[in-house]
Design a protein around this motif. Structure first.
Motif, PDB file in Angstrom:
ATOM      1  N   ALA A   1     -84.494  39.964  29.314  1.00 33.86           N
ATOM      2  CA  ALA A   1     -85.005  40.600  28.103  1.00 33.86           C
ATOM      3  C   ALA A   1     -85.567  39.563  27.130  1.00 33.86           C
ATOM      4  O   ALA A   1     -86.619  39.780  26.505  1.00 33.86           O
ATOM      5  N   GLU A   2     -84.899  38.433  27.005  1.00 35.42           N
ATOM      6  CA  GLU A   2     -85.369  37.403  26.072  1.00 35.42           C
ATOM      7  C   GLU A   2     -86.680  36.786  26.529  1.00 35.42           C
ATOM      8  O   GLU A   2     -87.551  36.478  25.709  1.00 35.42           O
ATOM      9  N   LEU A   3     -86.838  36.620  27.838  1.00 35.40           N
ATOM     10  CA  LEU A   3     -88.089  36.062  28.351  1.00 35.40           C
ATOM     11  C   LEU A   3     -89.241  37.043  28.163  1.00 35.40           C
ATOM     12  O   LEU A   3     -90.339  36.660  27.737  1.00 35.40           O
ATOM     13  N   VAL A   4     -89.000  38.305  28.474  1.00 32.00           N
ATOM     14  CA  VAL A   4     -90.026  39.332  28.281  1.00 32.00           C
ATOM     15  C   VAL A   4     -90.404  39.423  26.808  1.00 32.00           C
ATOM     16  O   VAL A   4     -91.586  39.521  26.452  1.00 32.00           O
ATOM     17  N   GLU A   5     -89.433  39.364  25.927  1.00 33.54           N
ATOM     18  CA  GLU A   5     -89.703  39.419  24.487  1.00 33.54           C
ATOM     19  C   GLU A   5     -90.561  38.236  24.049  1.00 33.54           C
ATOM     20  O   GLU A   5     -91.509  38.393  23.273  1.00 33.54           O
ATOM     21  N   LYS A   6     -90.243  37.044  24.544  1.00 32.70           N
ATOM     22  CA  LYS A   6     -90.975  35.861  24.085  1.00 32.70           C
ATOM     23  C   LYS A   6     -92.437  35.912  24.486  1.00 32.70           C
ATOM     24  O   LYS A   6     -93.315  35.522  23.708  1.00 32.70           O
ATOM     25  N   VAL A   7     -92.719  36.369  25.707  1.00 27.70           N
ATOM     26  CA  VAL A   7     -94.091  36.336  26.202  1.00 27.70           C
ATOM     27  C   VAL A   7     -94.849  37.641  25.904  1.00 27.70           C
ATOM     28  O   VAL A   7     -96.026  37.608  25.556  1.00 27.70           O
ATOM     29  N   TRP A   8     -94.178  38.775  26.032  1.00 28.83           N
ATOM     30  CA  TRP A   8     -94.860  40.062  25.874  1.00 28.83           C
ATOM     31  C   TRP A   8     -94.443  40.815  24.610  1.00 28.83           C
ATOM     32  O   TRP A   8     -94.906  41.928  24.385  1.00 28.83           O
ATOM     33  N   GLY A   9     -93.599  40.229  23.794  1.00 32.59           N
ATOM     34  CA  GLY A   9     -93.062  40.947  22.647  1.00 32.59           C
ATOM     35  C   GLY A   9     -94.120  41.505  21.714  1.00 32.59           C
ATOM     36  O   GLY A   9     -94.048  42.658  21.277  1.00 32.59           O
ATOM     37  N   ASP A  10     -95.141  40.694  21.377  1.00 35.21           N
ATOM     38  CA  ASP A  10     -96.195  41.164  20.465  1.00 35.21           C
ATOM     39  C   ASP A  10     -96.920  42.372  21.051  1.00 35.21           C
ATOM     40  O   ASP A  10     -97.200  43.352  20.350  1.00 35.21           O
ATOM     41  N   ASP A  11     -97.222  42.311  22.347  1.00 36.75           N
ATOM     42  CA  ASP A  11     -97.926  43.424  22.997  1.00 36.75           C
ATOM     43  C   ASP A  11     -97.068  44.683  23.005  1.00 36.75           C
ATOM     44  O   ASP A  11     -97.554  45.786  22.752  1.00 36.75           O
ATOM     45  N   LEU A  12     -95.789  44.510  23.321  1.00 31.88           N
ATOM     46  CA  LEU A  12     -94.907  45.666  23.439  1.00 31.88           C
ATOM     47  C   LEU A  12     -94.697  46.354  22.090  1.00 31.88           C
ATOM     48  O   LEU A  12     -94.589  47.586  22.028  1.00 31.88           O
ATOM     49  N   ARG A  13     -94.645  45.574  21.012  1.00 30.76           N
ATOM     50  CA  ARG A  13     -94.486  46.189  19.691  1.00 30.76           C
ATOM     51  C   ARG A  13     -95.723  46.999  19.313  1.00 30.76           C
ATOM     52  O   ARG A  13     -95.616  48.083  18.721  1.00 30.76           O
ATOM     53  N   VAL A  14     -96.903  46.475  19.642  1.00 29.75           N
ATOM     54  CA  VAL A  14     -98.132  47.220  19.362  1.00 29.75           C
ATOM     55  C   VAL A  14     -98.172  48.509  20.167  1.00 29.75           C
ATOM     56  O   VAL A  14     -98.614  49.556  19.689  1.00 29.75           O
ATOM     57  N   GLU A  15     -97.682  48.451  21.400  1.00 27.91           N
ATOM     58  CA  GLU A  15     -97.691  49.641  22.275  1.00 27.91           C
ATOM     59  C   GLU A  15     -96.504  50.569  22.029  1.00 27.91           C
ATOM     60  O   GLU A  15     -96.479  51.695  22.533  1.00 27.91           O
ATOM     61  N   GLY A  16     -95.497  50.097  21.295  1.00 25.12           N
ATOM     62  CA  GLY A  16     -94.329  50.931  21.036  1.00 25.12           C
ATOM     63  C   GLY A  16     -93.406  51.067  22.229  1.00 25.12           C
ATOM     64  O   GLY A  16     -92.774  52.110  22.433  1.00 25.12           O
ATOM     65  N   VAL A  17     -93.310  49.985  23.040  1.00 25.10           N
ATOM     66  CA  VAL A  17     -92.471  50.010  24.234  1.00 25.10           C
ATOM     67  C   VAL A  17     -91.194  49.216  23.984  1.00 25.10           C
ATOM     68  O   VAL A  17     -91.255  48.062  23.546  1.00 25.10           O
ATOM     69  N   VAL A  18     -90.062  49.812  24.266  1.00 24.10           N
ATOM     70  CA  VAL A  18     -88.761  49.171  24.086  1.00 24.10           C
ATOM     71  C   VAL A  18     -88.271  48.657  25.437  1.00 24.10           C
ATOM     72  O   VAL A  18     -88.398  49.341  26.453  1.00 24.10           O
ATOM     73  N   VAL A  19     -87.709  47.434  25.425  1.00 27.38           N
ATOM     74  CA  VAL A  19     -87.103  46.851  26.622  1.00 27.38           C
ATOM     75  C   VAL A  19     -85.588  46.942  26.480  1.00 27.38           C
ATOM     76  O   VAL A  19     -85.034  46.519  25.464  1.00 27.38           O
ATOM     77  N   GLU A  20     -84.925  47.503  27.488  1.00 30.70           N
ATOM     78  CA  GLU A  20     -83.478  47.655  27.448  1.00 30.70           C
ATOM     79  C   GLU A  20     -82.840  46.918  28.626  1.00 30.70           C
ATOM     80  O   GLU A  20     -83.448  46.748  29.679  1.00 30.70           O
TER      81      GLU A  20
END
Length: 295
Positions: free
Chosen positions: A137-156
């Motif tokens: 989760a931390e790796l995905v957040e670091k690299v894709w976090g900005d994109d996921l927030r714009v898209e409204g996608v939550v990683v669990e």
């Protein structure tokens, strides 16, 4: 920009129409006029001597000399001294350090996507991406976090995949409520492959995996000074073995957590990750964000 990009037909041909038509050593040969071009992050340039085409990653000082780091489409980087010898949009330029009067907004996110300046996080969608544990989760957040927030996608986090089928059924995938799952070490014959084979199929579920023993291994080994990740002897805890190879503390779980933070700290963008992980995460993001078409 391709390595052969240059002025369009009808304009000056930088390669010349006939190599024998003029003496290349003649002192009267006109010199190209270079305009100054600030080397801002994301600017695509070509080095004339080598044909290297890439986007500006950063400008820094090396040995007292300003240099620019360019990243090509494959994520490879090369360093060149600032100055003349570059092309931008088919025109010769002299790359100069950008002004430091204020912070420069990045034009690309860590995943390589175009940055959306000032964009607020979208309200979370019903769709989700599940990963095995905290480090994933931390790796995905670091690299894709900005994109996921714009898209409204939550990683669990799943805390392992042993109960993956139950977790998916509990989520209740359906139109407008997709679920994507990233699984570690999904290779033929592995425990993970057997678990995934039992997951109920659905057009609203996508389970993908990478071949690495742990998500740590998706970080390019060069970031840690290796040419490849070392092999940990069977029977030894893999993460403890890796930290031992690095010469870092590895006796406790706190040591493991601290070691991962140091490894994660070497990741600056998608270019520091292996393609086998990049492709899977990008596919999962595309899958869960396509749920708008289901509504």
């Amino acid at each position: 920009m391709s390595p052969t990009a240059g002025p369009s037909a009808g304009n000056h041909d930088r390669y010349g129409t006939d190599v024998l038509s003029a003496d290349p050593h003649a002192r009267t040969r006109p010199k190209p006029v270079h305009r100054d071009e600030p080397a801002v992050r994301g600017l695509v340039v070509e080095d004339v001597d080598t044909g290297w085409v890439g986007a500006v990653v950063r400008v820094e000082k090396s040995g007292g000399v300003h240099v620019v780091v360019l990243e090509d489409a494959r994520g490879r980087t090369r360093t060149f001294p600032l100055g003349p010898g570059f092309w931008v949009d088919g025109q010769p330029v002299r790359l100069v350090a950008p002004r430091s009067a204020g912070p420069v907004q990045p034009t690309r996110t860590a995943s390589g996507s175009v940055a959306v300046a000032g964009a607020a996080a979208r309200t979370a969608r019903a769709s989700r991406i599940l990963v095995e544990g905290r480090h994933d989760a931390e790796l995905v957040e670091k690299v894709w976090g900005d994109d996921l927030r714009v898209e409204g996608v939550v990683v669990e986090m799943l805390d392992g995949v042993d109960d993956l089928d139950a977790a998916i059924r509990s989520f209740g995938p359906r139109p407008g409520r997709r679920i994507g799952v990233l699984v570690d070490h999904l290779v033929p014959g592995s425990k993970e492959s057997r678990i995934v084979a039992k997951v109920a199929t659905s057009p609203h579920v996508l389970v993908l995996g990478h071949p690495f023993i742990d998500v740590w291994q998706s970080v390019r080994p060069q970031r840690l000074g290796w040419t490849q990740w070392p092999t940990v002897p069977r029977g030894q805890d893999w993460k403890h073995g890796i930290l031992a190879e690095l010469g870092w503390p590895h006796a406790t779980q706190a040591d493991v957590a601290h070691g991962w933070k140091r490894i994660l700290g070497t990741v600056r963008s998608y270019a520091d990750l292996e393609p086998a992980l990049l492709g899977r995460v990008e596919e999962l993001v595309d899958f869960v964000t396509a749920d708008l078409a289901d509504r």
